[in-house]
Design a protein around this motif. Sequence first.
Motif, short mmCIF file in Angstrom:
data_model
loop_
_atom_site.label_atom_id
_atom_site.label_comp_id
_atom_site.label_asym_id
_atom_site.label_seq_id
_atom_site.Cartn_x
_atom_site.Cartn_y
_atom_site.Cartn_z
N MET A 73 0.85 -1.20 0.00
CA MET A 73 0.00 0.00 0.00
C MET A 73 0.88 1.24 0.00
N PRO A 74 0.52 2.29 -0.73
CA PRO A 74 1.35 3.50 -0.82
C PRO A 74 1.66 4.08 0.55
N GLY A 75 2.80 4.75 0.62
CA GLY A 75 3.21 5.34 1.88
C GLY A 75 2.32 6.48 2.31
N ARG A 76 2.51 6.90 3.53
CA ARG A 76 1.68 7.94 4.11
C ARG A 76 2.30 9.32 3.85
N GLY A 77 1.50 10.26 3.41
CA GLY A 77 1.99 11.60 3.17
C GLY A 77 0.83 12.52 2.87
N PRO A 78 1.08 13.81 2.73
CA PRO A 78 -0.02 14.76 2.51
C PRO A 78 -0.73 14.55 1.18
N ASP A 79 -0.07 13.89 0.21
CA ASP A 79 -0.71 13.66 -1.07
C ASP A 79 -0.81 12.16 -1.36
N GLU A 80 -0.93 11.38 -0.31
CA GLU A 80 -0.96 9.93 -0.48
C GLU A 80 -2.10 9.50 -1.39
N LEU A 81 -1.89 8.41 -2.09
CA LEU A 81 -2.88 7.94 -3.03
C LEU A 81 -4.09 7.32 -2.35
N GLU A 121 -6.69 -2.48 -3.21
CA GLU A 121 -5.60 -2.77 -4.14
C GLU A 121 -5.75 -1.89 -5.36
N ARG A 122 -4.63 -1.44 -5.88
CA ARG A 122 -4.67 -0.63 -7.08
C ARG A 122 -4.95 -1.52 -8.29
N ILE A 123 -5.84 -1.08 -9.17
CA ILE A 123 -6.21 -1.86 -10.34
C ILE A 123 -6.14 -0.99 -11.58
N GLY A 124 -6.19 -1.65 -12.75
CA GLY A 124 -6.20 -0.92 -14.00
C GLY A 124 -4.80 -0.56 -14.46
N GLU A 125 -4.72 -0.21 -15.74
CA GLU A 125 -3.44 0.15 -16.35
C GLU A 125 -3.43 1.58 -16.84
N GLY A 126 -4.34 2.40 -16.32
CA GLY A 126 -4.40 3.80 -16.75
C GLY A 126 -3.12 4.54 -16.41
N ASN A 144 -5.23 8.83 -14.38
CA ASN A 144 -5.89 8.77 -13.09
C ASN A 144 -5.63 7.42 -12.41
N VAL A 145 -6.00 7.35 -11.13
CA VAL A 145 -5.65 6.19 -10.30
C VAL A 145 -6.93 5.54 -9.79
N THR A 146 -6.98 4.21 -9.86
CA THR A 146 -8.18 3.47 -9.50
C THR A 146 -7.85 2.38 -8.50
N PHE A 147 -8.66 2.27 -7.45
CA PHE A 147 -8.50 1.24 -6.43
C PHE A 147 -9.76 0.40 -6.33
N ARG A 148 -9.57 -0.89 -6.16
CA ARG A 148 -10.67 -1.76 -5.75
C ARG A 148 -10.68 -1.79 -4.23
N VAL A 149 -11.83 -1.51 -3.64
CA VAL A 149 -11.96 -1.38 -2.18
C VAL A 149 -13.02 -2.36 -1.69
N ARG A 150 -12.62 -3.27 -0.82
CA ARG A 150 -13.57 -4.21 -0.23
C ARG A 150 -13.67 -3.94 1.26
N GLN A 151 -14.93 -3.81 1.71
CA GLN A 151 -15.21 -3.49 3.10
C GLN A 151 -16.45 -4.27 3.51
N GLY A 152 -16.25 -5.33 4.27
CA GLY A 152 -17.38 -6.21 4.59
C GLY A 152 -17.90 -6.85 3.32
N ASP A 153 -19.20 -6.72 3.08
CA ASP A 153 -19.81 -7.27 1.87
C ASP A 153 -19.71 -6.31 0.68
#
Length: 347
Positions: A1-9, A32-37, A40-49
Motif C-alpha cells: 500500500m502506498p506510503g503515508r503523506g499529505p498527497d498519499e494515493l 488494491e490498485r487496479i487498471g493500467e491507466g 488517473n488512479v483506481t483502487f478496488r476497495v472491499r469493506q465487509g460485503d
Amino acid sequence: MPGRGPDELFHEERIRDFLEARGLGSGPIRAERIGEGQSNVTFRVRQGDADLVLRRGPRPPLPESTHDMLREAALLEALGSTALPVPEVLAVCEDDSLLGVPFYVMPYVEGRILTTEEPEGWDRPRVRRTVSEELLDTLVALHAVPVDAEPIRGIGRPEGYLERQVRRFAALWTANTRRDLAVVADLAEWLGAHVPVSQRFSVVHGDYRLGNLMFAREPGRSPRTVLVLDWEMATLGDPLADLGYLLATSADPGAPSSVMQLSPVTRRAGYLTREGLAERYARATSLDLSRLAWYEVLALWKSAIFCEAIYTRWLSGERPGDATFAPLLERGVPELLEQAEERRSAA
C-alpha cells in the motif's frame, strides 16, 4: 500500500470513515490498485460485503483543467439516464483533505479488459471479430445519444469543439514540456488551418479505445460490453474525433507500433482492421469519412502532448514507481509526432 503523506494515493482510515458515513461499507478495508491507466488512479476497495471502486486523480500539482473527478462523476450521472453501459456513481468526495484530490466511488463490476492477453477461449477469429464489432457498435451507440436535452446538454458546448481542442492542447504542450520539438507547433498550425466542418454533434468520449471497454462473456453467449470506462475527457463535440482517435491508436497487423497502442492483441487474426472499423462506422452512421485523416492527425498530436505531460511529471519525480510506461516516452512522444506527420500527408 502506498506510503503515508499529505498527497498519499490512498488512506485506509479516512476512506473507511467516508464509506461508513454513506452506508456503503462497514468494518476493515482491503484495497488494491487496479487498471493500467497512465493518468488517473483506481483502487478496488472491499469493506465487509461491499465491493467498490474508488477513482481519483494523480498526486498534485495537476495541469489546469485535467484529472477533474468532480466533472467526470457529474458526466457519468448525466449519462446514467441513457442506455449506455457507464459506471454507476455511488458517492462523490469534493473534500481534498482526505486524499489530496477529489474522488468518487462506484460499484466493482467483474469483466475482462483486453490489452496484451486474451481470456481462454477468446483466441478464435469469430470471437475476436465479435469483440471488434462490440467496440465499434458501442461507439455508434454513444454517438447516437441525443444531445439537445438535459442533462446531456449540460455536459459541454459542442460548437467550436475542434478549434478549442487545437488551442487547448497547443497550450498544454508549452506548459508541460522541457524539450523543443518544433513539429508540435507546425502540426498545431496545420490542424488549425484545416479544421473540418463538423457534420453533427454528439457525446465524445475523448479516450475511446479497446482498453477502456470491459467485456462479459456468459456461457453460451458472445462477448458483450458491460462498461465503458475512463470518461475524464468526455464532452459534447464532433463524433469523428472519437473515431479518429480509435483508429490512430489501434494496433493493425504490419503497421508501425506506438506507445498509445495499448491493446496490441488486435494485431492478431480476426480483429477488425482500422479500415474495417471505419467501414462499419460509416455504414452505421452515414457520416462522410473523407476527412478522417485530419482527425487521426489530431489524435496522434494530442496523444503526444498528454504523453509529454506524463513524461515531464516522471522526470520531476512525480510518478514514483513508474519503471515501464513513462521511460518509453523519451522516444515514444517523437514517434507519435512522426506518425502524425505521416497521416498529414494523406489528409
